[in-house]
Design an enzyme around this catalytic site. Sequence first.
Site, PDB file in Angstrom:
ATOM      1  N   GLY A  46     103.103  -6.854 -72.803  1.00 49.75           N
ATOM      2  CA  GLY A  46     102.647  -8.072 -73.454  1.00 49.75           C
ATOM      3  C   GLY A  46     103.612  -8.468 -74.542  1.00 49.75           C
ATOM      4  O   GLY A  46     104.359  -7.625 -75.058  1.00 49.75           O
ATOM      5  N   GLN A  51     106.925 -12.805 -81.926  1.00 47.26           N
ATOM      6  CA  GLN A  51     107.828 -11.660 -81.708  1.00 47.26           C
ATOM      7  C   GLN A  51     109.214 -12.095 -81.223  1.00 47.26           C
ATOM      8  O   GLN A  51     110.135 -11.279 -81.196  1.00 47.26           O
ATOM      9  CB  GLN A  51     107.223 -10.677 -80.691  1.00 47.26           C
ATOM     10  CG  GLN A  51     105.966  -9.995 -81.220  1.00 47.26           C
ATOM     11  CD  GLN A  51     105.413  -8.987 -80.240  1.00 47.26           C
ATOM     12  OE1 GLN A  51     104.755  -9.355 -79.282  1.00 47.26           O
ATOM     13  NE2 GLN A  51     105.721  -7.723 -80.443  1.00 47.26           N
ATOM     14  N   CYS A  90     103.735  -1.290 -79.789  1.00 50.80           N
ATOM     15  CA  CYS A  90     104.062  -2.702 -79.956  1.00 50.80           C
ATOM     16  C   CYS A  90     105.579  -2.847 -79.968  1.00 50.80           C
ATOM     17  O   CYS A  90     106.276  -2.042 -80.599  1.00 50.80           O
ATOM     18  CB  CYS A  90     103.467  -3.201 -81.274  1.00 50.80           C
ATOM     19  SG  CYS A  90     103.830  -4.914 -81.627  1.00 50.80           S
ATOM     20  N   LEU A  91     106.083  -3.894 -79.291  1.00 49.83           N
ATOM     21  CA  LEU A  91     107.535  -4.093 -79.220  1.00 49.83           C
ATOM     22  C   LEU A  91     108.147  -4.293 -80.611  1.00 49.83           C
ATOM     23  O   LEU A  91     109.325  -4.006 -80.816  1.00 49.83           O
ATOM     24  CB  LEU A  91     107.868  -5.298 -78.335  1.00 49.83           C
ATOM     25  CG  LEU A  91     107.512  -5.166 -76.840  1.00 49.83           C
ATOM     26  CD1 LEU A  91     107.851  -6.454 -76.108  1.00 49.83           C
ATOM     27  CD2 LEU A  91     108.225  -3.982 -76.209  1.00 49.83           C
ATOM     28  N   HIS A 132      95.360  -7.423 -78.238  1.00 52.63           N
ATOM     29  CA  HIS A 132      96.524  -7.085 -79.069  1.00 52.63           C
ATOM     30  C   HIS A 132      97.411  -8.323 -79.249  1.00 52.63           C
ATOM     31  O   HIS A 132      97.852  -8.631 -80.370  1.00 52.63           O
ATOM     32  CB  HIS A 132      97.299  -5.929 -78.413  1.00 52.63           C
ATOM     33  CG  HIS A 132      98.562  -5.535 -79.102  1.00 52.63           C
ATOM     34  ND1 HIS A 132      98.752  -4.280 -79.655  1.00 52.63           N
ATOM     35  CD2 HIS A 132      99.721  -6.208 -79.331  1.00 52.63           C
ATOM     36  CE1 HIS A 132      99.956  -4.226 -80.186  1.00 52.63           C
ATOM     37  NE2 HIS A 132     100.575  -5.374 -80.002  1.00 52.63           N
ATOM     38  N   GLU A 133      97.661  -9.044 -78.138  1.00 50.71           N
ATOM     39  CA  GLU A 133      98.533 -10.224 -78.224  1.00 50.71           C
ATOM     40  C   GLU A 133      97.871 -11.361 -78.998  1.00 50.71           C
ATOM     41  O   GLU A 133      98.535 -12.052 -79.773  1.00 50.71           O
ATOM     42  CB  GLU A 133      98.948 -10.695 -76.826  1.00 50.71           C
ATOM     43  CG  GLU A 133      99.758  -9.683 -76.010  1.00 50.71           C
ATOM     44  CD  GLU A 133     100.884  -9.010 -76.786  1.00 50.71           C
ATOM     45  OE1 GLU A 133     101.491  -9.647 -77.665  1.00 50.71           O
ATOM     46  OE2 GLU A 133     101.148  -7.825 -76.510  1.00 50.71           O
ATOM     47  N   HIS A 136      98.329 -10.930 -82.609  1.00 52.32           N
ATOM     48  CA  HIS A 136      99.655 -11.369 -83.074  1.00 52.32           C
ATOM     49  C   HIS A 136      99.642 -12.840 -83.488  1.00 52.32           C
ATOM     50  O   HIS A 136     100.302 -13.224 -84.453  1.00 52.32           O
ATOM     51  CB  HIS A 136     100.694 -11.211 -81.955  1.00 52.32           C
ATOM     52  CG  HIS A 136     101.351  -9.864 -81.907  1.00 52.32           C
ATOM     53  ND1 HIS A 136     102.110  -9.372 -82.953  1.00 52.32           N
ATOM     54  CD2 HIS A 136     101.392  -8.920 -80.939  1.00 52.32           C
ATOM     55  CE1 HIS A 136     102.581  -8.173 -82.613  1.00 52.32           C
ATOM     56  NE2 HIS A 136     102.153  -7.868 -81.402  1.00 52.32           N
TER      57      HIS A 136
HETATM   58 CO    CO Z   1     102.497  -6.147 -80.337  1.00 47.75          CO
END
Ligand code: CO
Length: 167
Positions: A46, A51, A90-91, A132-133, A136
Amino acid sequence: MAIRPIVVHPNEILTTKCKEVVNFDDKLKALLDDMYDTMVASDGIGIAAPQVGEAIQVAIVDLGEGQEVIEMINPEIVEIGGSEIEIEGCLSFPDVYGEVERPFYVKVEAQDRDGALYELQAEDYEARAILHEIDHLHGVLFTSKVVRYVDLEEMERLAEEQEEETE
Ligand code: CO
């Protein structure tokens, strides 16, 4: 299509509330395609627009497994149910993992890349990724919800155990 640099914590854009998308134009489609390429290149499941440096309400989830890629624009959570604690990463937080409690079930209303409204229901790992997304897009990071951090050694051990179970 292109891979964009991923914004890594700490960075102000990651804790900014993202703006609603009003123009469903070619620029939005290019962003979605770039976000997808960036997510795949980073082995993510995701990614959210902040991001890649865009503070707008756009997010993607793709668990792989041959399912359709979920593109969410201006998503709203309309229903949640149950709860589950699982490990997340998380990225924007390389090598950081922790247990987070989230609803087991979620129903979301969102727009697709053409602006059409749709409804989506998901459970378990998919619901977790979606939530989660969406977090963000509100400037909420998973680290603010971690109940226990899991170090790399434990992550490796858990991965090994999982491999043994599926063998
Ligand atoms: Co994340």
